[in-house]
Design an enzyme around this catalytic site. Structure first.
Site, PDB file in Angstrom:
ATOM      1  N   THR A  30      37.574  -1.254   2.538  1.00  0.00           N
ATOM      2  CA  THR A  30      37.506  -2.552   3.218  1.00  0.00           C
ATOM      3  C   THR A  30      37.769  -3.640   2.187  1.00  0.00           C
ATOM      4  O   THR A  30      37.210  -3.633   1.091  1.00  0.00           O
ATOM      5  CB  THR A  30      36.156  -2.738   3.941  1.00  0.00           C
ATOM      6  OG1 THR A  30      35.088  -2.638   2.985  1.00  0.00           O
ATOM      7  CG2 THR A  30      35.935  -1.669   4.997  1.00  0.00           C
ATOM      8  N   GLY A  71      41.661  -7.191   5.191  1.00  0.00           N
ATOM      9  CA  GLY A  71      41.624  -6.076   6.141  1.00  0.00           C
ATOM     10  C   GLY A  71      41.141  -4.773   5.531  1.00  0.00           C
ATOM     11  O   GLY A  71      40.265  -4.770   4.663  1.00  0.00           O
ATOM     12  N   THR A 112      27.900 -11.939   5.055  1.00  0.00           N
ATOM     13  CA  THR A 112      26.868 -10.902   4.918  1.00  0.00           C
ATOM     14  C   THR A 112      26.893  -9.981   6.149  1.00  0.00           C
ATOM     15  O   THR A 112      26.837 -10.470   7.281  1.00  0.00           O
ATOM     16  CB  THR A 112      25.467 -11.529   4.794  1.00  0.00           C
ATOM     17  OG1 THR A 112      25.541 -12.688   3.991  1.00  0.00           O
ATOM     18  CG2 THR A 112      24.477 -10.541   4.212  1.00  0.00           C
ATOM     19  N   GLY A 160      30.712  -5.670   6.371  1.00  0.00           N
ATOM     20  CA  GLY A 160      30.983  -4.237   6.195  1.00  0.00           C
ATOM     21  C   GLY A 160      30.181  -3.410   7.192  1.00  0.00           C
ATOM     22  O   GLY A 160      30.668  -2.403   7.710  1.00  0.00           O
ATOM     23  N   ASP A 161      28.965  -3.820   7.462  1.00  0.00           N
ATOM     24  CA  ASP A 161      28.127  -3.091   8.427  1.00  0.00           C
ATOM     25  C   ASP A 161      28.726  -3.206   9.834  1.00  0.00           C
ATOM     26  O   ASP A 161      28.723  -2.232  10.595  1.00  0.00           O
ATOM     27  CB  ASP A 161      26.694  -3.632   8.413  1.00  0.00           C
ATOM     28  CG  ASP A 161      26.056  -3.507   7.040  1.00  0.00           C
ATOM     29  OD1 ASP A 161      26.427  -2.581   6.292  1.00  0.00           O
ATOM     30  OD2 ASP A 161      25.187  -4.349   6.709  1.00  0.00           O
ATOM     31  N   GLY A 175      23.817 -14.884   9.596  1.00  0.00           N
ATOM     32  CA  GLY A 175      22.899 -13.752   9.738  1.00  0.00           C
ATOM     33  C   GLY A 175      23.644 -12.434   9.657  1.00  0.00           C
ATOM     34  O   GLY A 175      24.874 -12.391   9.545  1.00  0.00           O
TER      35      GLY A 175
HETATM   36  O1  RIB Z   1      25.166  -5.357   4.169  1.00  0.00           O
HETATM   37  C1  RIB Z   1      24.290  -6.443   4.287  1.00  0.00           C
HETATM   38  C2  RIB Z   1      22.872  -5.999   4.091  1.00  0.00           C
HETATM   39  O2  RIB Z   1      22.697  -5.547   2.765  1.00  0.00           O
HETATM   40  C3  RIB Z   1      21.873  -7.097   4.287  1.00  0.00           C
HETATM   41  O3  RIB Z   1      21.390  -7.134   5.609  1.00  0.00           O
HETATM   42  C4  RIB Z   1      20.802  -6.793   3.261  1.00  0.00           C
HETATM   43  O4  RIB Z   1      19.591  -6.438   3.848  1.00  0.00           O
HETATM   44  C5  RIB Z   1      21.342  -5.656   2.410  1.00  0.00           C
HETATM   45  O5  RIB Z   1      20.735  -4.474   2.702  1.00  0.00           O
END
Ligand code: RIB
Length: 307
Positions: A222, A227, A251, A254-255, A290
């Protein structure tokens, strides 16, 4: 429609996000621009992302018994995530300090996993049904590495497809890579893990080659606003980012990608279509403040893909 069953091992923490022009120096106090407390932790964020994207998600972790644990339950209930929690005496639910650059939305993080640092191979054995009964198993590196290895092996042995998000990067045993159908580092993690400094698509390809040599089946690197590079069997494809509004906070991007990618893959979409689905979800998340709260719904992702 049947919903893909995705099991995710990882941590939940409470994110304390400070927006400021810069980080303070040692001995200095800075007045920040904004503060927010909210649900975080990579594994939990990925679970929320997958739940909102339409998967049937089980999240495996350890929590303390405290108000931060109540925050975890609230976000999982809202996203339709089933938490399978183990807890021990006296441990606290973790927390993260997050600096968000007020201009760029970029971040720097210190995370204390708390009770989740106690996740051990014995926990993985107790979670066997959840790991082996999934369509997709995914984990990261915020909990101890030996538990990630145990769970990836358990999933692989049962024929469950595995996604390993090696975040944050750490020295890893060689045995982990052949357990990964997909490995999804960002450019910093790919650089740290391979020794190839990733600054372009060509260097991302070189790092991805190295991950394949180590034994991973497919590498997805990533690259933020550039991209994602999908690399397997000598084939490389670049999937551009999909950002339709100003970036506010990166933030958890990636998740968002990993949770949505896993969902689409579990639905039977091709790797490239699943990557596009993940990029659409990440492109939405970065336009909001967030982490877990910024994850996109299925309708929002489909809308972004249609634009
Ligand atoms: O990927 C972001 C996350 O990494 C945040 O929410 C933080 O808690 C860390 O774990």
């Amino acid at each position: 429609m049947t919903y893909p069953k995705i099991t995710i091992l990882g941590i939940f923490v409470a994110d304390m996000a400070f927006r400021a022009d810069r980080q303070p120096k040692i001995g200095e106090t800075l007045i920040g621009r904004d503060f927010a407390l909210g649900p975080g932790g990579k594994g939990s964020n990925q679970s929320v992302a997958a739940g909102r994207a339409g998967a049937d998600v089980t999240f495996l972790t350890r929590l303390g018994k405290d108000p931060f644990a109540d925050m975890a339950s609230a976000i999982w209930t809202e996203a339709g995530v089933t938490g399978n929690i183990r807890s021990g005496p006296g441990s606290y639910t973790g927390a993260a300090y997050i600096f968000v650059d007020d201009q760029s939305g970029d971040n720097a993080i210190i995370v204390c996993p708390g009770a989740a640092m106690e996740i051990a191979p014995g926990d993985i054995a107790a979670w066997e049904r959840e790991v082996t009964g999934a369509d997709i198993f995914m984990t990261q590196l915020e909990q101890p590495i030996d538990s990630a290895v145990s769970a990836l092996r358990m999933a692989r042995d049962a024929g469950v497809r595995t996604i390993f998000n090696p975040a944050p990067a750490a020295p890893l045993p060689d045995e982990i890579w052949p357990l990964c159908d997909f490995v999804t580092p960002n450019e910093t993690e790919a650089s740290d893990l391979t020794g190839v400094k990733v600054t372009s698509l060509d260097t991302a390809r070189a790092a991805a080659d190295r991950l394949l040599e180590l034994g991973a089946s497919t590498a997805l690197i990533t690259l933020g606003e550039s991209g994602v590079l999908v690399h397997r069997d000598g084939q490389s494809e670049h999937v551009p980012a999909m950002i339709h509004a100003p970036v506010v906070d990166t933030t958890g991007a990636g998740d968002a990608f990993n949770g949505a990618f896993a969902t689409a893959l579990g639905e039977g979409q091709s790797v490239i279509d699943a990557t596009r689905f993940g990029c659409a979800a990440a492109g939405i998340a970065v336009t909001r403040s967030g982490t877990a709260q910024s994850m996109a719904s299925r309708a929002e992702i489909e809308d972004a893909l249609a634009r």
